[in-house]
Design an enzyme around this catalytic site. Structure first.
Site, PDB file in Angstrom:
ATOM      1  N   SER A 140      39.696  48.696  32.960  1.00 45.62           N
ATOM      2  CA  SER A 140      40.353  48.287  31.602  1.00 45.62           C
ATOM      3  C   SER A 140      39.769  48.838  30.291  1.00 45.62           C
ATOM      4  CB  SER A 140      39.930  46.798  31.479  1.00 45.62           C
ATOM      5  OG  SER A 140      40.311  46.066  30.060  1.00 45.62           O
ATOM      6  N   TYR A 187      33.470  39.673  31.382  1.00 46.76           N
ATOM      7  CA  TYR A 187      34.690  40.586  31.599  1.00 46.76           C
ATOM      8  C   TYR A 187      34.384  42.272  31.336  1.00 46.76           C
ATOM      9  CZ  TYR A 187      39.818  42.591  31.637  1.00 46.76           C
ATOM     10  OH  TYR A 187      40.444  43.145  31.959  1.00 46.76           O
TER      11      TYR A 187
HETATM   12  N1  LIG Z   1      47.026  42.488  31.409  1.00 41.74           N
HETATM   13  C1  LIG Z   1      46.386  43.145  30.740  1.00 41.74           C
HETATM   14  O1  LIG Z   1      46.580  43.510  29.419  1.00 41.74           O
HETATM   15  C2  LIG Z   1      45.488  44.066  31.371  1.00 41.74           C
HETATM   16  C3  LIG Z   1      44.727  44.931  30.494  1.00 41.74           C
HETATM   17  C4  LIG Z   1      43.582  45.704  31.179  1.00 41.74           C
HETATM   18  C5  LIG Z   1      43.297  45.354  32.574  1.00 41.74           C
HETATM   19  N2  LIG Z   1      44.017  44.340  33.251  1.00 41.74           N
HETATM   20  C6  LIG Z   1      43.617  44.264  34.606  1.00 41.74           C
HETATM   21  O2  LIG Z   1      44.655  44.175  35.654  1.00 41.74           O
HETATM   22  C7  LIG Z   1      44.364  43.309  36.581  1.00 41.74           C
HETATM   23  C8  LIG Z   1      45.506  42.394  36.452  1.00 41.74           C
HETATM   24  O3  LIG Z   1      45.681  41.562  35.495  1.00 41.74           O
HETATM   25  P1  LIG Z   1      46.991  40.808  35.181  1.00 41.74           P
HETATM   26  O4  LIG Z   1      47.106  40.936  33.579  1.00 41.74           O
HETATM   27  O5  LIG Z   1      48.385  41.301  36.049  1.00 41.74           O
HETATM   28  O6  LIG Z   1      46.781  39.387  35.546  1.00 41.74           O
HETATM   29  P2  LIG Z   1      47.621  38.294  36.417  1.00 41.74           P
HETATM   30  O7  LIG Z   1      46.782  36.974  36.081  1.00 41.74           O
HETATM   31  O8  LIG Z   1      48.958  38.303  35.778  1.00 41.74           O
HETATM   32  O9  LIG Z   1      47.666  38.614  37.693  1.00 41.74           O
HETATM   33  C9  LIG Z   1      46.535  38.462  38.584  1.00 41.74           C
HETATM   34  C10 LIG Z   1      46.732  38.583  39.981  1.00 41.74           C
HETATM   35  O10 LIG Z   1      45.601  38.545  40.448  1.00 41.74           O
HETATM   36  C11 LIG Z   1      45.733  37.565  41.622  1.00 41.74           C
HETATM   37  N3  LIG Z   1      44.571  36.758  41.498  1.00 41.74           N
HETATM   38  C12 LIG Z   1      44.042  36.033  40.593  1.00 41.74           C
HETATM   39  N4  LIG Z   1      42.953  35.338  40.796  1.00 41.74           N
HETATM   40  C13 LIG Z   1      42.586  35.540  42.371  1.00 41.74           C
HETATM   41  C14 LIG Z   1      41.832  35.033  43.312  1.00 41.74           C
HETATM   42  N5  LIG Z   1      41.051  34.051  42.919  1.00 41.74           N
HETATM   43  N6  LIG Z   1      42.031  35.504  44.454  1.00 41.74           N
HETATM   44  C15 LIG Z   1      43.049  36.473  44.786  1.00 41.74           C
HETATM   45  N7  LIG Z   1      43.846  36.994  43.915  1.00 41.74           N
HETATM   46  C16 LIG Z   1      43.829  36.287  42.660  1.00 41.74           C
HETATM   47  C17 LIG Z   1      47.093  36.776  41.172  1.00 41.74           C
HETATM   48  O11 LIG Z   1      47.501  35.999  42.350  1.00 41.74           O
HETATM   49  C18 LIG Z   1      47.792  37.809  40.699  1.00 41.74           C
HETATM   50  O12 LIG Z   1      48.566  38.524  41.440  1.00 41.74           O
HETATM   51  C19 LIG Z   1      43.055  42.695  36.216  1.00 41.74           C
HETATM   52  O13 LIG Z   1      41.902  43.386  37.113  1.00 41.74           O
HETATM   53  C20 LIG Z   1      43.085  42.756  34.768  1.00 41.74           C
HETATM   54  O14 LIG Z   1      41.633  42.918  34.537  1.00 41.74           O
HETATM   55  C21 LIG Z   1      44.824  43.553  32.755  1.00 41.74           C
HETATM   56  O1  LIG Z   2      41.689  44.180  29.875  1.00 41.12           O
HETATM   57  C1  LIG Z   2      42.517  43.516  29.285  1.00 41.12           C
HETATM   58  O2  LIG Z   2      43.016  42.284  29.476  1.00 41.12           O
HETATM   59  C2  LIG Z   2      42.912  43.911  28.050  1.00 41.12           C
HETATM   60  O3  LIG Z   2      42.339  44.934  27.680  1.00 41.12           O
HETATM   61  C3  LIG Z   2      42.644  42.891  26.797  1.00 41.12           C
HETATM   62  O4  LIG Z   2      41.308  42.388  26.823  1.00 41.12           O
HETATM   63  C4  LIG Z   2      43.065  43.290  25.636  1.00 41.12           C
HETATM   64  O5  LIG Z   2      43.139  44.760  25.687  1.00 41.12           O
HETATM   65  C5  LIG Z   2      42.070  42.984  24.441  1.00 41.12           C
HETATM   66  O6  LIG Z   2      41.840  41.612  24.455  1.00 41.12           O
HETATM   67  C6  LIG Z   2      42.817  43.415  23.065  1.00 41.12           C
HETATM   68  O7  LIG Z   2      41.945  43.249  22.150  1.00 41.12           O
END
Ligand SMILES: NC(=O)c1ccc[n+]([C@@H]2O[C@H](COP(=O)([O-])OP(=O)(O)OC[C@H]3O[C@@H](n4cnc5c(N)ncnc54)[C@H](O)[C@@H]3O)[C@@H](O)[C@H]2O)c1
Ligand SMILES: O=C(O)[C@H](O)[C@@H](O)[C@H](O)[C@H](O)CO
Length: 279
Positions: free
Chosen positions: A160, A173
């Site tokens: 992230s 986080y």
């Molecule tokens: N959405 C964003 O802006 C963003 C930004 C940076 C990084 N990320 C990273 O991307 C990844 C996915 O995030 P997202 O936004 O798609 O989240 P989301 O909640 O939409 O999806 C999460 C996924 O993980 C699974 N999951 C959640 N808890 C679980 C558990 N206890 N055991 C097994 N599986 C589990 C869910 O079933 C789902 O498939 C994460 O690692 C998050 O940190 C997201």
């Molecule tokens: O990892 C993540 O889910 C995302 O990076 C978020 O944390 C956003 O970028 C942030 O909240 C913006 O300020």
């Protein structure tokens, strides 16, 4: 932008092809993980997606993967618990469904929005178990096999932007994602000599079921657009191409890296900084 990789291409003629590869994608039922799973499928790779539940989103992701002509399967497992409670069972279930997994995407993750002074150990530990520890021990389980069988495995972690930038209410986080970047470097050094590649794809804010409620508030969207050079908070599909690149032969010399997919947010000096610096 939609990815347009011909699934029938072999890696020999198209270095971006994942044809012949078999991927396990944790958190692949929705959001960023679903985007990665669908992109792997578009690039010709078979996939097993792992999620917390078999729901409508999981089924939609499976269908989207299958429509590309690859094999796609679903496993339900809780990875936010100590690894001795799920790793062996998950690997056994994977073996029952599909032999020869040679790609692992450690994507499952969550963030808990709590001010540092109010954080408790339980929520801290859940964050660490899911975002860091699960990927560490799943990678170990598959890498032991790959090293023994001389398989050129590939591992991708979802990092992230919070692995390099800080937010006061995301301390656990941020720590977990900073640790993912460090882990990817360490695993590179441990596993590259065995022909195994480990990298991380690190999104900025993208729209997923996890982030959409905050984005829908409007002020988050407006703030992010102002602080992101390309002015966008895209759908999670924006992450797919970078993931395929890092997993493909096109990245054969890329090891231990974190590729930020954030519209340029992490490299931009704050737009309200003075523009009249001396010199
Ligand atoms: N959405 C964003 O802006 C963003 C930004 C940076 C990084 N990320 C990273 O991307 C990844 C996915 O995030 P997202 O936004 O798609 O989240 P989301 O909640 O939409 O999806 C999460 C996924 O993980 C699974 N999951 C959640 N808890 C679980 C558990 N206890 N055991 C097994 N599986 C589990 C869910 O079933 C789902 O498939 C994460 O690692 C998050 O940190 C997201
Ligand atoms: O990892 C993540 O889910 C995302 O990076 C978020 O944390 C956003 O970028 C942030 O909240 C913006 O300020």
């Amino acid at each position: 932008m939609a990815l347009n990789l011909a699934a029938s291409n072999s890696p020999a003629s198209n270095p971006f092809s994942l044809s012949g590869r078999r991927a396990l994608v944790t958190g692949g039922t929705q959001g960023v993980g679903a985007a990665i799973a669908k992109s792997i499928a578009m690039a010709g790779g078979d996939v097993i997606i792992v999620g917390l539940r078999d729901d409508e989103r999981a089924q939609e992701t499976l269908q989207a993967c299958r429509q590309t002509g690859v094999r796609a399967e679903l496993l339900v497992a809780d990875l936010a618990v100590p690894p001795d409670r799920f790793v062996d069972a998950l690997v056994r279930d994977v073996d029952t469904l599909m032999h020869g997994i040679d790609v692992l995407v450690n994507n499952a993750g969550t963030f808990i929005d709590v001010p540092f002074l109010e954080m408790d150990f339980e929520r801290y530990q859940t964050t660490m178990h899911l975002n860091l520890t699960a990927g560490y021990f799943l990678t170990q389980a598959l890498a032991r096999r790959w090293v023994r069988d001389h398989v050129a495995g590939r591992v991708l972690f979802t990092g992230s932007i919070n692995g390099v930038l800080a937010e006061p209410d995301h301390t656990a986080y941020d720590a977990s994602k900073g640790a993912v970047a460090a882990l990817v470097r360490s695993l590179c050094v441990a596993l590259a000599p065995h022909g195994i590649r480990v990298n991380s794809m690190a999104p900025g804010l993208v729209q997923t079921p996890l982030t959409r409620p905050a984005i829908d508030q409007g002020s988050v969207n407006a703030w992010m657009q102002l602080h992101t050079p390309n002015g966008r908070v895209p759908d999670a599909d924006a992450c797919g191409g970078a993931a395929v690149f890092l997993l493909s032969d096109a990245a054969e010399h890329v090891h231990g890296q974190t590729l930020l997919v954030d519209g340029g947010m992490s490299v931009w000096q704050q737009p309200d900084a003075p523009d009249n610096w001396p010199g």
